[in-house]
Design an enzyme around this catalytic site. Structure first.
Site, PDB file in Angstrom:
ATOM      1  N   ARG A 120      -7.636   4.284   1.679  1.00  0.00           N
ATOM      2  CA  ARG A 120      -6.212   3.909   0.898  1.00  0.00           C
ATOM      3  C   ARG A 120      -4.935   4.264   1.196  1.00  0.00           C
ATOM      4  O   ARG A 120      -4.164   5.642   0.927  1.00  0.00           O
ATOM      5  CB  ARG A 120      -6.823   3.914  -0.596  1.00  0.00           C
TER       6      ARG A 120
ATOM      7  N   ASP B  52      -4.657   4.705   8.832  1.00  0.00           N
ATOM      8  CA  ASP B  52      -5.524   3.192   9.000  1.00  0.00           C
ATOM      9  C   ASP B  52      -5.152   2.708   7.647  1.00  0.00           C
ATOM     10  O   ASP B  52      -5.727   1.345   8.179  1.00  0.00           O
ATOM     11  CB  ASP B  52      -6.815   3.670   8.980  1.00  0.00           C
TER      12      ASP B  52
ATOM     13  N   GLU C  49       0.043  -2.637   3.013  1.00  0.00           N
ATOM     14  CA  GLU C  49      -0.742  -2.867   3.856  1.00  0.00           C
ATOM     15  C   GLU C  49      -0.711  -4.254   4.117  1.00  0.00           C
ATOM     16  O   GLU C  49      -0.912  -5.426   4.503  1.00  0.00           O
ATOM     17  CB  GLU C  49      -1.571  -2.410   4.372  1.00  0.00           C
TER      18      GLU C  49
ATOM     19  N   HIS D 254      -6.257  -0.827   9.526  1.00  0.00           N
ATOM     20  CA  HIS D 254      -7.084  -0.870   8.278  1.00  0.00           C
ATOM     21  C   HIS D 254      -8.574  -1.693   9.442  1.00  0.00           C
ATOM     22  O   HIS D 254      -9.333  -1.987   8.624  1.00  0.00           O
ATOM     23  CB  HIS D 254      -7.371  -1.707   7.207  1.00  0.00           C
TER      24      HIS D 254
END
Ligand code: NAI
Length: 351
Positions: free
Chosen positions: A253, A277, A282, A314
């Site tokens: 996260r 990622d 985000e 993500h």
């Protein structure tokens, strides 16, 4: 085209054929494909392209169940409105639940379920893909070769064999990462608040304190959830305790990493590579095509200028197997709710 819901359309929780209606926020084609293939026709998905937030929450009107993903906003005002609209269940089609105000859900009598494990392999394999991409400069080699610059200067990597990797969080995903790294012949230093005996028994793997992990690891990879106590676990102080030139990987996260400190670390060379990622800001960017807009996030914009940073949006979970498992578990969760289970009676309840 997704079937965008008309918020004013009257609904009674089921369609003319008696199929239960689910308000499916932040719907993407790949979600709808796997959910449609898994749906035994007991449910009708009301596909809503927008994520759930205060502006879009009314689209859930008439549905008892909303299905949401990682960047939907389920804070108290949204929860209160969902309750007003008659929503009784939030079905998360993801594992993480840091974006849901569980206290508010309890206050308003809304049950919450999630998909605790859909493919730890998917996330673990993406994690290792980022390590190899950064180490062997594959992102640079790909662009160079396409432009006809078939030269190797600047592309020197290192053997994974014999390197020390610090794995923080050794639950389902962390364990898979350790197993893959074992195959490379890496030494693994693991850290978790709750040791996993299966990980402890793996070769070349030992549990250590965070200080030792930071001080000795060539690569640090994060596989723990985002809670208040884990927020900004990676910050200027912890970065200073790492080996110079360390590779940092975050597929967990975004909020685990204080991005401004990461940028400082990259500028000074303390951080040698970053594979991300997830990103703390985000929401509203990842999962959206903003290629025709101005990116107004200066931190992300700076991060993307480094040639030793690889960002994916993500996508670590995104394999066929994971999508199918997500759909199956989500429908099973919702079926339990319609069979009369509530709150902690639900198998994969949260809170
Ligand atoms: P898990 O619950 O199996 O493992 C998490 C581990 O973190 C547990 O062993 C737990 O004891 C440990 N932990 C909790 N607090 C800690 C702390 N303060 N310090 C150290 N360890 C701590 O969860 P799983 O399935 O392995 O997932 C890990 C994370 O990966 C999730 O929380 C989620 O945020 C992220 N994730 C990311 C995806 C992506 O597409 N990028 C997809 C799925 C999950």
């Amino acid at each position: 085209m997704l079937a965008e819901l008309n918020a004013t359309q009257p609904r009674e929780g089921h369609d003319a054929e008696g199929r239960r209606q689910i308000a499916f926020f932040d719907a993407k084609q790949y979600d709808l494909q796997s959910f449609s293939a898994t749906n035994d026709d007991s449910f009708q998905l009301i596909a809503i392209e927008s994520p759930l937030n205060e502006q879009t929450v009314s689209a859930a009107a008439g549905c008892k169940v909303v299905c949401i993903f990682v960047n939907d906003e389920a804070h108290e005002r949204v929860i209160a409105r969902l309750a007003e609209l008659g929503v009784e269940l939030i079905a998360l089609r993801c594992a993480g639940f840091n974006h849901v105000d569980l206290e508010a859900c309890q206050k308003y009598g809304i049950s919450v379920v999630r998909v605790p494990a859909y493919s730890p392999h998917a996330v673990a394999e993406h994690t290792v893909a980022l390590m190899l991409m950064l180490n062997r400069h594959l992102h640079q080699a790909y662009l160079r070769n396409r432009a006809g610059a078939f030269v190797l200067d600047g592309l020197t990597g290192f053997d994974m064999y014999g390197k020390t990797v610090g794995v923080i969080g050794t639950g389902k995903i962390g364990q898979c990462v350790v197993q893959i790294l074992n195959g490379f012949g890496c030494r693994v230093l693991a850290y978790d608040v709750q040791e996993n005996p299966e990980v402890a028994s793996l070769p070349q793997t030992e549990y250590v304190g965070l200080d030792a992990l930071f001080a000795q690891s060539d690569i640090v990879t994060l596989h723990l959830p985002l809670f208040e106590e884990t927020h900004h676990l990676i910050n200027s102080q912890t970065i200073a305790r790492m080996k110079r030139g360390v590779m940092l990987i975050n597929t967990s996260r975004g909020g685990l990493v204080e991005t401004v400190s990461l940028i400082e670390g990259l500028k000074s060379g303390q951080i040698g590579y970053a594979g991300l990622d997830v990103y703390e800001e985000e929401a509203g960017i990842f999962f959206n095509d903003i290629s025709n807009q101005v990116l107004d996030d200066d931190v992300l914009a700076r991060l993307m200028t480094f040639n030793n940073v690889v960002i994916t949006s993500h996508q670590a979970f995104l394999t066929r197997e994971a999508l199918d498992n997500i759909a199956e578990t989500t429908f099973a969760n919702i079926a339990e709710y319609f069979a009369g289970k509530r709150g902690t009676e639900l198998t994969y309840h949260v809170g």
